[in-house]
Structures are given as C-alpha cells and as structure tokens.
Design a protein around this motif. Structure first.
Motif, PDB file in Angstrom:
ATOM      1  N   ILE A  12      -8.268   1.547  -9.832  1.00 11.83           N
ATOM      2  CA  ILE A  12      -7.138   1.346 -11.201  1.00 11.83           C
ATOM      3  C   ILE A  12      -7.024  -0.276 -10.146  1.00 11.83           C
ATOM      4  O   ILE A  12      -6.313  -0.558  -9.211  1.00 11.83           O
ATOM      5  N   ASP A  13      -7.322  -0.756 -11.585  1.00  8.38           N
ATOM      6  CA  ASP A  13      -7.222  -2.205 -10.929  1.00  8.38           C
ATOM      7  C   ASP A  13      -5.871  -2.794 -11.271  1.00  8.38           C
ATOM      8  O   ASP A  13      -5.067  -2.942 -12.439  1.00  8.38           O
ATOM      9  N   VAL A  14      -5.125  -3.934 -10.628  1.00  6.17           N
ATOM     10  CA  VAL A  14      -3.879  -4.512 -10.593  1.00  6.17           C
ATOM     11  C   VAL A  14      -4.643  -6.269 -10.645  1.00  6.17           C
ATOM     12  O   VAL A  14      -4.606  -6.681  -9.182  1.00  6.17           O
ATOM     13  N   VAL A  15      -4.282  -6.724 -11.611  1.00 12.72           N
ATOM     14  CA  VAL A  15      -4.491  -8.345 -11.321  1.00 12.72           C
ATOM     15  C   VAL A  15      -2.862  -9.223 -10.540  1.00 12.72           C
ATOM     16  O   VAL A  15      -1.639  -8.942 -11.812  1.00 12.72           O
ATOM     17  N   LEU A  16      -2.675 -10.159  -9.586  1.00 10.75           N
ATOM     18  CA  LEU A  16      -1.798 -10.139  -9.099  1.00 10.75           C
ATOM     19  C   LEU A  16      -1.702 -11.858  -9.544  1.00 10.75           C
ATOM     20  O   LEU A  16      -3.054 -12.959  -8.583  1.00 10.75           O
ATOM     21  N   GLN A  17      -1.092 -12.731 -10.699  1.00 12.32           N
ATOM     22  CA  GLN A  17      -1.234 -13.934 -10.583  1.00 12.32           C
ATOM     23  C   GLN A  17       0.667 -14.833  -9.389  1.00 12.32           C
ATOM     24  O   GLN A  17       1.231 -13.985 -10.500  1.00 12.32           O
ATOM     25  N   ASN A  18      -0.004 -15.752  -8.472  1.00 10.10           N
ATOM     26  CA  ASN A  18       1.381 -16.698  -8.176  1.00 10.10           C
ATOM     27  C   ASN A  18       1.658 -17.777  -8.471  1.00 10.10           C
ATOM     28  O   ASN A  18       0.485 -18.824  -8.226  1.00 10.10           O
ATOM     29  N   THR A  19       2.383 -18.092  -9.193  1.00  4.19           N
ATOM     30  CA  THR A  19       2.155 -18.814 -10.286  1.00  4.19           C
ATOM     31  C   THR A  19       3.778 -19.898  -8.602  1.00  4.19           C
ATOM     32  O   THR A  19       3.908 -21.014  -9.277  1.00  4.19           O
ATOM     33  N   GLY A  20       4.008 -19.803  -7.807  1.00  2.00           N
ATOM     34  CA  GLY A  20       4.937 -20.765  -6.698  1.00  2.00           C
ATOM     35  C   GLY A  20       3.791 -21.161  -6.077  1.00  2.00           C
ATOM     36  O   GLY A  20       3.086 -21.446  -5.681  1.00  2.00           O
ATOM     37  N   LEU A  21       4.318 -21.536  -4.670  1.00  2.00           N
ATOM     38  CA  LEU A  21       4.258 -22.673  -4.033  1.00  2.00           C
ATOM     39  C   LEU A  21       3.824 -22.720  -2.746  1.00  2.00           C
ATOM     40  O   LEU A  21       3.590 -22.640  -1.513  1.00  2.00           O
ATOM     41  N   VAL A  22       4.236 -20.963  -2.498  1.00  2.00           N
ATOM     42  CA  VAL A  22       4.072 -20.360  -1.440  1.00  2.00           C
ATOM     43  C   VAL A  22       3.448 -18.889  -1.270  1.00  2.00           C
ATOM     44  O   VAL A  22       3.654 -18.606  -2.558  1.00  2.00           O
ATOM     45  N   PRO A  23       2.753 -18.690  -0.669  1.00  2.00           N
ATOM     46  CA  PRO A  23       1.870 -17.617  -0.479  1.00  2.00           C
ATOM     47  C   PRO A  23       2.776 -15.616  -0.162  1.00  2.00           C
ATOM     48  O   PRO A  23       3.741 -15.569  -0.273  1.00  2.00           O
ATOM     49  N   LEU A  24       2.423 -15.033  -1.531  1.00  2.00           N
ATOM     50  CA  LEU A  24       3.337 -13.922  -1.235  1.00  2.00           C
ATOM     51  C   LEU A  24       2.836 -12.360  -0.990  1.00  2.00           C
ATOM     52  O   LEU A  24       1.714 -12.800  -1.266  1.00  2.00           O
ATOM     53  N   GLN A  25       3.519 -11.838   0.285  1.00  2.00           N
ATOM     54  CA  GLN A  25       2.960 -10.334   0.950  1.00  2.00           C
ATOM     55  C   GLN A  25       3.178  -9.529  -0.521  1.00  2.00           C
ATOM     56  O   GLN A  25       4.259  -8.810  -0.817  1.00  2.00           O
ATOM     57  N   VAL A  26       2.027  -8.613  -1.147  1.00  2.00           N
ATOM     58  CA  VAL A  26       2.576  -8.195  -2.098  1.00  2.00           C
ATOM     59  C   VAL A  26       1.788  -6.482  -1.321  1.00  2.00           C
ATOM     60  O   VAL A  26       0.640  -6.149  -0.745  1.00  2.00           O
ATOM     61  N   ARG A  27       3.203  -5.304  -2.065  1.00  2.00           N
ATOM     62  CA  ARG A  27       2.679  -4.164  -1.395  1.00  2.00           C
ATOM     63  C   ARG A  27       2.169  -3.383  -2.670  1.00  2.00           C
ATOM     64  O   ARG A  27       3.762  -3.457  -3.500  1.00  2.00           O
ATOM     65  N   LEU A  28       1.673  -2.250  -3.591  1.00  2.00           N
ATOM     66  CA  LEU A  28       1.661  -1.931  -4.486  1.00  2.00           C
ATOM     67  C   LEU A  28       1.168   0.060  -3.801  1.00  2.00           C
ATOM     68  O   LEU A  28       0.187  -0.076  -3.173  1.00  2.00           O
ATOM     69  N   THR A  29       1.830   0.821  -4.189  1.00  2.00           N
ATOM     70  CA  THR A  29       2.189   1.635  -3.894  1.00  2.00           C
ATOM     71  C   THR A  29       1.453   2.661  -5.207  1.00  2.00           C
ATOM     72  O   THR A  29       2.821   2.915  -6.339  1.00  2.00           O
ATOM     73  N   PHE A  30       1.158   3.767  -5.268  1.00  2.00           N
ATOM     74  CA  PHE A  30       0.572   4.891  -5.993  1.00  2.00           C
ATOM     75  C   PHE A  30       1.805   6.034  -6.015  1.00  2.00           C
ATOM     76  O   PHE A  30       0.795   6.723  -4.920  1.00  2.00           O
ATOM     77  N   GLN A  31       1.919   6.391  -6.529  1.00  2.00           N
ATOM     78  CA  GLN A  31       3.020   8.169  -6.209  1.00  2.00           C
ATOM     79  C   GLN A  31       3.082   8.658  -7.754  1.00  2.00           C
ATOM     80  O   GLN A  31       2.826   8.396  -9.066  1.00  2.00           O
ATOM     81  N   GLY A  32       2.347   9.851  -7.361  1.00  2.00           N
ATOM     82  CA  GLY A  32       1.234  11.067  -8.768  1.00  2.00           C
ATOM     83  C   GLY A  32       2.369  12.425  -8.593  1.00  2.00           C
ATOM     84  O   GLY A  32       3.479  11.973  -8.028  1.00  2.00           O
ATOM     85  N   HIS A  33       2.616  12.083 -10.402  1.00  2.00           N
ATOM     86  CA  HIS A  33       3.606  13.438 -10.223  1.00  2.00           C
ATOM     87  C   HIS A  33       3.158  14.550 -10.022  1.00  2.00           C
ATOM     88  O   HIS A  33       2.157  15.055 -10.495  1.00  2.00           O
ATOM     89  N   SER A  34       3.730  15.412  -9.059  1.00  2.00           N
ATOM     90  CA  SER A  34       3.797  16.327  -8.276  1.00  2.00           C
ATOM     91  C   SER A  34       4.772  17.215  -8.248  1.00  2.00           C
ATOM     92  O   SER A  34       6.154  16.844  -8.103  1.00  2.00           O
ATOM     93  N   ASN A  35       4.416  18.198  -8.247  1.00  2.00           N
ATOM     94  CA  ASN A  35       5.892  19.367  -8.080  1.00  2.00           C
ATOM     95  C   ASN A  35       6.074  19.331  -6.893  1.00  2.00           C
ATOM     96  O   ASN A  35       7.779  19.191  -6.253  1.00  2.00           O
ATOM     97  N   SER A  36       5.228  19.620  -5.911  1.00  2.00           N
ATOM     98  CA  SER A  36       5.610  19.039  -4.390  1.00  2.00           C
ATOM     99  C   SER A  36       6.057  18.357  -3.696  1.00  2.00           C
ATOM    100  O   SER A  36       5.787  17.195  -4.367  1.00  2.00           O
TER     101      SER A  36
END
Length: 584
Positions: free
Chosen positions: A69-93
């Motif tokens: 899964i491709d994710v495009v991140l664009q930082n328009t600010g003036l400081v670096p950003l730490q970004v965390r991406l988390t995928f969670q599947g749909h599951s009964n358990s």
C-alpha cells in the motif's frame, strides 16, 4: 468477419502501420475472456495540519505474500515530522497490525510503502504524528484489496507504456479479463523484496533507464528468488541490471536463479509472453502448510499434510493411558476406598488424585517439551560466489511452550505465511527491514513460515589439484553430508566433511550418471519439507556446468530466521553453485 479483421491487424503491424490503429482493431476483435483489467486502485487525500497524506484505498491483491500500500506524505511545514502509519485488519479475533515509522523532511514529498499480508481483505490505516498539535479526526482511512480470478501483473510504468508494449486490450469492469494489472511509477516503486514476491509477473514496459538502480536491485532479487520478469527487447546489454543473464537474444523464458526472465519485441509478442507465463500452473517458490480448519480435529494440517515436527503431534496414546489410569483411580478405586474408609476418605482422595494428575501433566510438559523453541528447517540455496551472495528458499516449522521474542528480517528477504491463513498471523514493523514483534510463534502452537532471501555470503566449496588427486575443502558453513562436483568434464561424489575440513575425491561417476537429479530426488521428495519447496526445484535440477557442485548440508541453514535460538529437530539444506578453483 472476425478473422478478416485480425488478418488486417497483422498486415498493418508487419507493414509498420500505426500501433494505435492495430491495437484498436485488436480491441474490436478481442473475444470474451481476453484482455486485462486495470486494478491500480484509487487514492484518497487528507490534510492533517502541515501534513498532506494520500493513501491508496484500493489495490490489487497478489496470490501470496504482501499487498504493498503506497502512502504519499507531504510536509508543508518548516520542521521535520515523525509519522507513524499503522494498518489494522478487520478480523473477528484480536486484530494484528502492520506499521511503519518515517521522518518527512520540511517542504518535502515522501513516498513510503506499507506491505500488508495478502491474506487480509480489508482494514484501515491510521496516521499519527507527535509533531502535529491538532490532528483532525477521524485519522483512519479504510483500505480494501481487490482479488483477481486470473494472474496478477505488477507494471513499473504507465498504463500507456503497458498498452503500447503488450498489445493486450483493456477490459472494462463488466468484462471477464484474463488477468489484472497494477501500475507503479518506477521512481516511487518499493525498495523491499516483500512488496514484489507475491505477484505472478513483474513487467517493465518502458525505457529500462527510467528504473532507478536500487529498484533494479530489488527486481533482480525478485527474479532470483523465484519471480518472473518480462522486459521489452532492447539493444543495450542487460547485464548491467541482470548480471547473471546470458541469453539476451532468446525469445524464450530464460532461467535466472530460481526464477525466469522473458524478453519480447513486438506488442503482440509481449502479450503472448505474458499469457504464456500466467497460464503456467507453477506453485509459489515456498509453500508452508497452514493449520487445518477449526472444525477438523486431527494431527494433520490443511489438505491432510503431515507436520514437519514431532512436537506438534498430540501424544494421544499417552494421554489416553493417563486418562484410563485416572478413571480407574476415581471410579473402581474410589468405590473400594468408600467401602473400606468411608465417604469422607473419597471426598479427600478424589481431589488429591486430580491434583496429582495435573502435577504429572505439568511435569511431563516441562521435562519433555521444556521452554526451548523446537524447529525443523529445510532450504534450497543458489550460491553466487562471484558476487558473494546466497539466494535461499526455506521453510521452517516451529513449536514451543512459551512465545518467542521479536524476530528481525532484512529488506532483501521476505517472510511468507501459509496461503490458507484467513487473517494476519503476526504484528509487523517495517521501519528498518521487517521486525515481527508479536505472533511469530504463539505458545503451544505449531506454525510454519516460508522465507525467501538474497543475502551476503562467503560460503564456498574449494577444489584444487595436488599431483594426481583432486582435493576439496568444505567452506559452506555447515557439515556436508552428501554431494557432487563436476571437474574436468567428469562428475565426482563429494566426501562427507565437517565445516572447514578437507577430503579427496574418489573415482569419477559413470558417464551416464545424473548426480543433480539423483540428489534432489533422494531428498527432494517427501523427506525435504514434504514438497513445500517443489516450486523452486525446476531450475535447481539443471545439469551441473564445469566447476559446478551441489551439496546436502545439515544444521540451521542460511535463511534469516536461523538467528533464532532453537533446539533443532531436523535440518536438511541443498546448496548448489560454482566451486572455487573447480575449472581446469
């Protein structure tokens, strides 16, 4: 009328007519069930303060492995950003997660990839960044994966490049395509083997120079480990990108490690090459067996396959004997005790017998199973001594009373779950390679994992002549049990050697002997992972060239998970390559 249109199309192509016109005629003449479906998916964009996030909300699901899964991140600010991406599947358990943490520099655009196990059908991606004081909600983006009834083709290029090169017409959603296509910009393509290993075919339809060097390195690892790559015929040499390619003028699929490379010229030829590769019923390079369905109660795995570990089999006989002894103690024994000592004695004896039985079960479990991780490991390995690397397909079986800790895998490897798994089996962190944080080995659960890897290696087999004899040194990193080497147009049996030991070759084998087939057949049938590595044996069975060798080793093997501390129950590994000094 249909045959006349097709004939006209061929004549136009032969006379150098317009490719677009020929393609439109082919579209008109295409029968039902022909062509491809564009499954590149859709993108959803959200703005979270200074962070602009674009996530592909639907993507083509490969046959096995991972859906990138491709994710495009664009930082328009003036400081670096730490970004965390988390995928969670749909599951009964209890749902598992796949996550990645990246740093987005200021005023920069970054394309990152989040591989999700192909067993997952749907889920959501959550975006978190501690540098954003106000992250609007909801930050969850739904993601769905699309199945394909035919094969799956990953294209590094545009749809226009694919249409012009393949000559295969596009089928709308209401049609019945033969296969599905997902396109990726070569500049933004994944740099990890896990994102490619599950696709049926990978194709580069445009200019090969448009693919960055680090992407070419991953593509080569994909082919080496059992993938299939289709390239347009080019005038320049391919050895810069595929150093082991030796049949540039061939129109057939050329073996390359465990995989194959196919060159094509005209559009119709490229379409035929794709259909030919997708039409082959070739299993995955590694096929670990999964657990049987919950309604089946037996010691067998899915499909009636036998586990590779004895520890995974429930000791039914011993348990029945213990249960029988317990019934005798609390039944006839309790009746006799009641007659001699009275009912009060029975009230004391029965709980005491139950406690002693439980203590016996726990003691037996600790003494027999212990707290160690039990494992059986099998693999096939190509050695590329010239480039100091090893290409490995491996399968391993695991069992332990307690769960193991995190397990790390490099980016040039891929951990494969059984194809029949109906949910994510482990928590995955892709920040630096792959780290399986939880779920790699649940307690008291038999589990199999497959592995493909292209790793640095200095393993080698050294052959040298001393007078009238030929000596061989085992520098393969494990005990050599059996093997063959070809020296001076003759094949010799290798002696059994410990790692680092030397020995002398005996008399050459008869001229009609086929040592590779003999060795692979002797250990490649039911005894080598019960056929779980059969997909990698096709190219592995090729005759030995001059100086080539094939050897059977024992031990943990070269797959990345061999770093886990285990009690090895069985280890069998076949290695082939070019011996050092073996050429005359």
């Amino acid at each position: 009328m249909r045959s006349a249109v097709l004939t006209a199309s061929v004549l136009l192509c032969a006379l150098g007519g317009s490719r677009a016109f020929a393609t439109s005629l082919a579209d008109e003449a295409a029968p039902t069930g022909y062509g491809y479906r564009d499954a590149s998916g859709t993108i959803e964009t959200r703005i979270h303060g200074d962070l602009r996030v674009s996530i592909r909300t639907s993507a083509l699901k490969p046959e096995r492995g991972y859906t990138p899964i491709d994710v495009v991140l664009q930082n328009t600010g003036l400081v670096p950003l730490q970004v965390r991406l988390t995928f969670q599947g749909h599951s009964n358990s209890a749902p598992r997660t796949s996550e990645r943490s990246v740093e987005v520099p200021p005023q920069r655009r970054l394309v990152t990839w989040l591989p999700v196990p192909a067993t997952v059908q749907a889920g959501s991606i959550q975006v978190e960044s501690p540098g954003l004081t106000s992250l609007p909600l909801p930050a969850h983006t739904p993601v769905y994966v699309e199945r394909s009834s035919g094969g799956t083709v990953l294209v590094l290029g545009t749809l226009k490049d694919f249409d012009d090169t393949s000559g295969v017409p596009r089928v709308e959603a209401t049609g019945s395509p033969l296969f599905a296509v997902r396109t990726v910009d070569p500049r933004d393509a994944p740099r990890e083997l896990s994102s490619y290993v599950g696709y049926s075919v990978v194709m580069v339809p445009g200019d090969l120079a448009s693919v960055p060097a680090d992407v070419w390195a991953v593509l080569e690892s994909y082919v080496l480990s059992g993938g299939r790559l289709v390239l347009p015929q080019v005038s320049s040499s391919l050895t810069e990108h595929l150093p082991l390619f030796t049949a540039e003028g061939s129109r057939d699929a050329v073996p390359y490690g465990f995989g194959r490379v196919r060159l094509c010229g005209a559009a119709l030829e490229c379409g035929q090459a794709l259909n030919a590769m997708l039409g082959e019923s070739i299993p995955g390079p590694v096929n670990p067996a999964g657990a049987a369905p919950r309604w089946e109660r037996s010691n067998l795995l899915a499909g009636g396959i036998t586990p590779l570990l004895d520890h995974a089999n429930t000791p039914v006989g011993r348990f029945l004997l213990l249960i029988f002894a317990f019934v005798l103690a609390v039944g006839p024994g309790g009746l006799m005790l009641a007659r001699r000592r009275g009912p009060v004695a029975v009230l004391v004896a029965v709980p005491l017998v139950s406690v002693l039985t439980c203590v016996a079960l726990v003691t037996w479990s600790v003494l027999v199973d212990g707290f160690a991780v039990h494992s059986a490991r099998y693999s096939l390995t190509w050695l590329d001594a010239e480039r100091s690397r090893a290409v490995t397909l491996g399968v391993s079986a695991w069992y332990a009373n307690v769960s193991s800790g995190p397990v790390r895998f490099p980016a040039t490897s891929a951990l494969l779950a059984p194809d029949n798994a109906d949910e994510m089996l482990a928590d995955l962190d892709w920040t630096n390679g792959l780290t399986v944080t939880h779920g790699f080995l649940p307690p008291r659960t038999y589990r199999e994992w497959g592995e493909v890897a292209v790793l640095p290696s200095r393993a080698r087999l050294v052959v040298r002549r001393e007078g009238g004899t030929v000596r061989v040194q085992n520098a393969l990193g494990a005990r050599l049990v059996q093997g063959y080497v070809r020296v001076g147009s003759q094949s010799y049996a290798l002696p059994a050697l410990e790692d680092g030991a030397e020995g002398t070759l005996g008399e050459p084998l008869p001229a009609g002997a086929t040592p590779v087939s003999q060795l692979v057949s002797s250990v490649g049938g039911p005894s080598l992972a019960e056929g779980r590595l059969s997909g990698g044996e096709v190219n592995f069975r090729a005759p030995l060239p001059e100086g080539g060798f094939i050897a059977r080793l024992e031990g943990l093997g070269p797959a990345p998970s061999s770093a886990v501390d285990v009690e090895l129950e069985a280890g069998m590994h076949l290695v082939r390559g070019q011996s050092e000094g073996g050429r005359p």
